[in-house]
Design a protein around this motif. Structure first.
Motif, short mmCIF file in Angstrom:
data_model
loop_
_atom_site.label_atom_id
_atom_site.label_comp_id
_atom_site.label_asym_id
_atom_site.label_seq_id
_atom_site.Cartn_x
_atom_site.Cartn_y
_atom_site.Cartn_z
N THR A 267 31.82 43.73 39.91
CA THR A 267 31.62 42.54 40.74
C THR A 267 30.18 42.06 40.66
O THR A 267 29.90 40.87 40.52
CB THR A 267 31.99 42.81 42.21
N THR A 304 37.47 41.20 35.42
CA THR A 304 36.68 40.67 36.53
C THR A 304 35.76 39.56 36.03
O THR A 304 35.60 38.53 36.69
CB THR A 304 35.87 41.81 37.18
N ASN A 434 39.12 41.33 41.72
CA ASN A 434 38.63 42.69 41.93
C ASN A 434 39.74 43.71 42.19
O ASN A 434 39.56 44.90 41.89
CB ASN A 434 37.65 42.71 43.10
#
Length: 888
Positions: A267, A304, A434
């Protein structure tokens, strides 16, 4: 898609894999003919080149198109080509109106003398119901069941319609509700990477490619699958065999090297990449990742990054196929035979990368040392506004500047506490971005375990939720023994769907909501999503921060945004000692060991063996019968839209726009959420008033997103976002405008109705990045139904520009350095738009603006109709009208 008859470059050949033989178009044959140097082509363009070879038909794809792409070099002249995807992916918010449009086309086609059964997806179209579940219940073991029950009650009419579509249309499948998020299901199950399709007695093999009715379709680029998000209108055309018209894109190479350091997550990496690429400027371009750093990133890590391609503005964020891709396919339960085909095909076609692969040519490059990535959040209202975690407190202090300092005493569910600006009232582990990543999800679980063991608790004002994009997630959290710890911190399962990330965060507790609203507090949401635009997450929450799942848990424990998690404690343990984030943050070794022990291939195989089954409610629904849908005039969810009413067989000649008035004057970064909100429908809004007049009670309103099958609701909701600021009606917020002449203040919908009755065409003015955000076709459909004929903006987001054209709305762009302000336009003028009658790609268009005092201003804009095919779409009044006429 079947291999066509063109074969001008004699590339058709055989590929033997095991006992099977496949027809392919062999790229190396182009090299032998001196047409291409494949090693210099980016991997993404190699896939596009195969698509042209296979689809060459002399109509949409010509030999010169193939030659132009095969010989591509940075700086090459613009060239229009046609891309035909192998399949289409839909989610239910955009999928329902797409199926409504197909059903309407069947009716129109029959009315014009055609066989309605010809209106059918020609390629696999897979719809995943993921956008409708809302977080009504949270923080208890019954939350999932309660939310699923409410979802079904609200949406049974929509779901029955989709089940009709599944039986009425060929090549159309539906993944039932409460199963997963479309992009995660695509990654873990639907994606082929290489397609193997029968054609008569032969089998054909070619690269998987997809267009999806959700902008985050790019998540599948992590598997080396070529594709991106499009508007529902363009997806419908693709289903009916209409290729996407595009210019050969620029390709920006993004070199990754090194490894993520301890404490940094995927992330943090994607938020860093998003910031870098937004600054670089990659709108309308392909981004292709290369370099040795790719080998240290798992497919979920890559997913991601690829997922947030719309946030950094690129058409794709592409990762070539490599050994990690094959390992992921094996791990997620794909068959050994298919994995063998993927490996053999990609290696034969120079579509397989290793660390030794020489970098191809790119239009531009940038690079990142993965070791430089640090813990990060992004906000308070744009995903590209990255803030290092160590600076988050200071950054948020700027958000609070000018806000009154108040501590409001609140009592809720037996708890007494104070709320103030900076209180985190929503903490959501949400979004496929995520939740598709086991390392991130198990990292959140491990942090929760350590926090519980130290005696920490989530603050009582925080609405918590866990909404993964796949049932596999809850399987491996349970297998790791982490579910009880997440539940101890109130992160109970609330559903398998998009939830908070798309604004389905559900209501805040009434005392908390009242304290925020009555005292104008700046409340905060922290979510593991991909978008945090103003007004999107919750109408009462003004600051929204994107963060990794472990950081979501940490902020729920802290309960505030104005805290430095790197130096200040999350709370005190049972002995009264302060507990810091570093004390509960799991090490990479802990996470890796947990992933190895808890995540298994059997989990993927079990869940996806039943992916189309659905629960008892889904199976027991009555399904309407027939090839043509039986519209219910009393329905407030599904209505036949007016797109094909009185449509002649031949389109009328193009005409200039005369006597136009301005409906709205908008600023920069107006998103599709601003134009066509997906969230709640206010009772006093035009949409709310329509529903009440139709006998719907306010508690049954559902959301705009769920009502997208009803154009009456949706056009009333266009430009109705509560945070929209129309500069034509200064001092207002929401869907207000001035009716001209006379400057009477009224709702945008009401003004549009009055203009339509008076026969006045409408124009919208906007700033930079108009239509950014979701690939929301209703932002274009609603605009057209309100009577808007043209939009004049400084720049457009790619998908929204395409959607406007697809609905017959002309996108015009100010010349560089000019805008409404520099030209001295107020929006009160009457406009003449000349040059439309002989429209051509990117043609300069003349605009005359006559003020109330008779003064005339003339300026030039550019028609953002970029290709000859788009001129045809606009001429026909939209892409669906074009396709329908082509089929007659």
């Amino acid at each position: 898609m079947a291999i066509n008859a063109g074969n001008s470059f004699r590339t058709r050949d055989k590929l033997n894999v095991g006992a099977q033989t496949f027809d392919i178009h062999r790229l190396e044959f182009l090299e032998k003919q001196g047409v291409s140097d494949l090693a210099k082509l980016p991997f993404s363009l190699r896939i596009l080149l195969e698509n042209l070879l296979r689809c060459e038909d002399g109509r949409f794809v010509h030999a010169e198109d193939i030659r132009a792409l095969a010989g591509w070099r940075p700086g090459a002249l613009e060239k229009e080509i046609a891309f035909m995807p192998a399949r289409v992916l839909l989610q239910d918010f955009t999928g329902v109106p797409a199926v409504v449009d197909l059903a309407t086309m069947r009716e129109a086609f029959a009315r014009m003398g055609g066989n309605p059964k010809r209106i059918n997806p020609l390629f696999p179209a897979e719809l995943v119901i993921d956008h409708s579940v809302q977080v009504d219940s949270f923080g208890n073991g019954n939350s999932f069941g309660l939310n699923a029950e409410l979802e079904f009650q609200r949406n049974v009419e929509r779901y029955a319609f989709l089940r009709w579509g599944q039986t009425a249309f060929n090549n159309f499948k539906v993944v039932p509700p409460d199963t997963g998020i479309c992009h995660q299901v695509n990654l873990e199950y639907l994606a082929r990477v290489v397609c193997a399709m029968p054609s008569g007695s032969r089998m054909e093999a070619y690269p998987d490619s997809v267009v999806g009715t959700d902008s985050h379709t790019t998540m599948i680029n992590a598997l080396g699958v070529f594709g991106w998000g499009v508007g529902g209108i363009e997806a419908e055309a693709a289903m009916l065999g209409q290729p996407s018209s595009m210019l050969i894109p620029e390709v920006v190479g993004f070199r990754l090297h090194g490894r993520l350091r301890e404490g940094a997550t995927a992330t943090d990496l994607v938020l860093t990449v998003t910031e870098m690429l937004r600054k670089k400027g990659v709108v309308g371009k392909f981004v292709e990742f290369y370099g040795s750093g790719l080998s240290s990133l798992s497919v979920p890590d890559r997913a991601t990054i690829a997922n947030m391609s719309p946030e950094y503005g690129a058409t794709m964020g592409f990762f070539p196929v490599d050994a990690e891709t094959l390992a992921y396919l094996h791990f997620t339960g794909r068959s050994q035979e298919h994995i063998a085909l993927v490996e053999a095909y990609c290696k034969e076609q120079m579509l397989f990368r290793t660390d030794a692969t020489v970098a191809p040519l790119f239009n531009d490059t940038l690079e990142l040392d993965l070791g430089s990535v640090e813990p990060t959040v992004a906000g308070p209202k744009r995903p590209q506004d990255r803030v290092a975690l160590r600076q988050a407190k200071a950054s948020f202090a700027k958000v609070l500047e000018g806000a009154p300092v108040k501590n409001i005493a609140v009592r809720n569910n037996g708890d007494s506490f104070n709320l103030s600006s900076g209180s985190v009232v929503i903490a959501a582990i949400t979004s496929c971005t995520n939740t598709s990543n086991p390392s991130l999800m198990l990292g959140a679980g491990l942090l929760a375990k350590k926090a519980v063991e130290r005696g920490l608790h989530v603050k009582p004002w925080v609405k918590t939720s866990l909404a993964p994009g796949s049932k596999v997630v809850t399987n491996y959290l349970a297998a790791a023994g982490l579910t009880p710890y997440l539940e101890e911190l109130n992160f109970h399962l609330v559903g398998y769907g998009c939830t908070t990330c798309i604004g389905n965060s559900g209501p805040l507790s009434e005392p908390i909501g009242a304290a925020i609203k009555d005292n104008n507090l700046i409340a905060v949401a922290v979510l593991s999503g991909n978008r945090n635009f103003e007004g999107r997450i919750h109408p009462l929450v003004r600051a929204n921060y994107l963060a990794s799942p472990p950081l979501v848990v940490a902020y729920a424990l802290a309960g505030r945004m104005d805290v430095d998690l790197t130096t200040e404690p999350l709370g005190n343990d049972t002995a009264g000692k302060p507990v810091f984030l570093k004390d509960v943050w799991p090490s990479p070794q802990e996470i890796e060991a947990t992933v190895r022990a808890a995540v298994t291939t059997a989990q993927y195989s079990k869940e996806y063996a039943e992916v189309y089954e659905g629960d008892a409610r889904w199976k027991s629904m009555p399904i309407p019968q027939g090839d043509i849908y039986k519209w219910d005039p009393k329905s407030t969810y599904i209505k036949m839209p007016p797109y094909f009413e009185n449509m002649p067989r031949t389109p009328p000649a193009l005409a200039d726009i005369h006597g136009a008035r301005v409906l709205a004057v908008l600023g920069d970064s107006v998103t599709t959420d601003h134009i066509s909100p997906a969230g709640s429908i206010p009772v006093d809004s035009p949409g709310g008033k329509y529903l009440i007049a139709s006998g719907v009670k306010p508690h049954e309103f559902n959301s705009y997103g769920a009502r997208r099958g009803n154009h009456e609701v949706m056009m009333r909701g266009t430009f109705a976002n509560i945070r929209l600021r129309n500069q034509l009606a200064p001092g207002t917020e929401g869907g207000w405008t001035l009716y001209l002449p006379g400057s009477e203040k009224m709702s945008i919908y009401e003004a549009a109705v009055r203009y339509r009755e008076a026969g006045v065409p409408l124009v919208v003015f906007a700033g930079k990045e108009y239509g950014s955000g979701s690939s929301r076709d209703w932002a274009a459909k609603g605009t057209r139904l309100l009577g808007v004929r043209a939009v004049i903006a400084e720049s457009y987001e790619r998908i929204h520009r395409s959607n406007l054209l697809g609905m017959g709305v002309l996108p015009l762009e100010f010349k560089n350095g000019e805008n409404r302000e520099t030209l001295g336009l107020t929006g009160h003028e009457v406009f003449e738009i000349e040059g439309v009658s002989d429209l051509a790609p990117k043609k300069p268009i003349t605009v005359h603006a006559k003020a109330d005092d008779g003064k005339l201003k003339t300026f030039s804009v550019i028609a953002r109709v970029d290709t000859p095919e788009e001129v045809s779409y606009y001429h026909h009044g939209g892409i669906l009208q074009y396709v329908l006429r082509q089929m007659l």
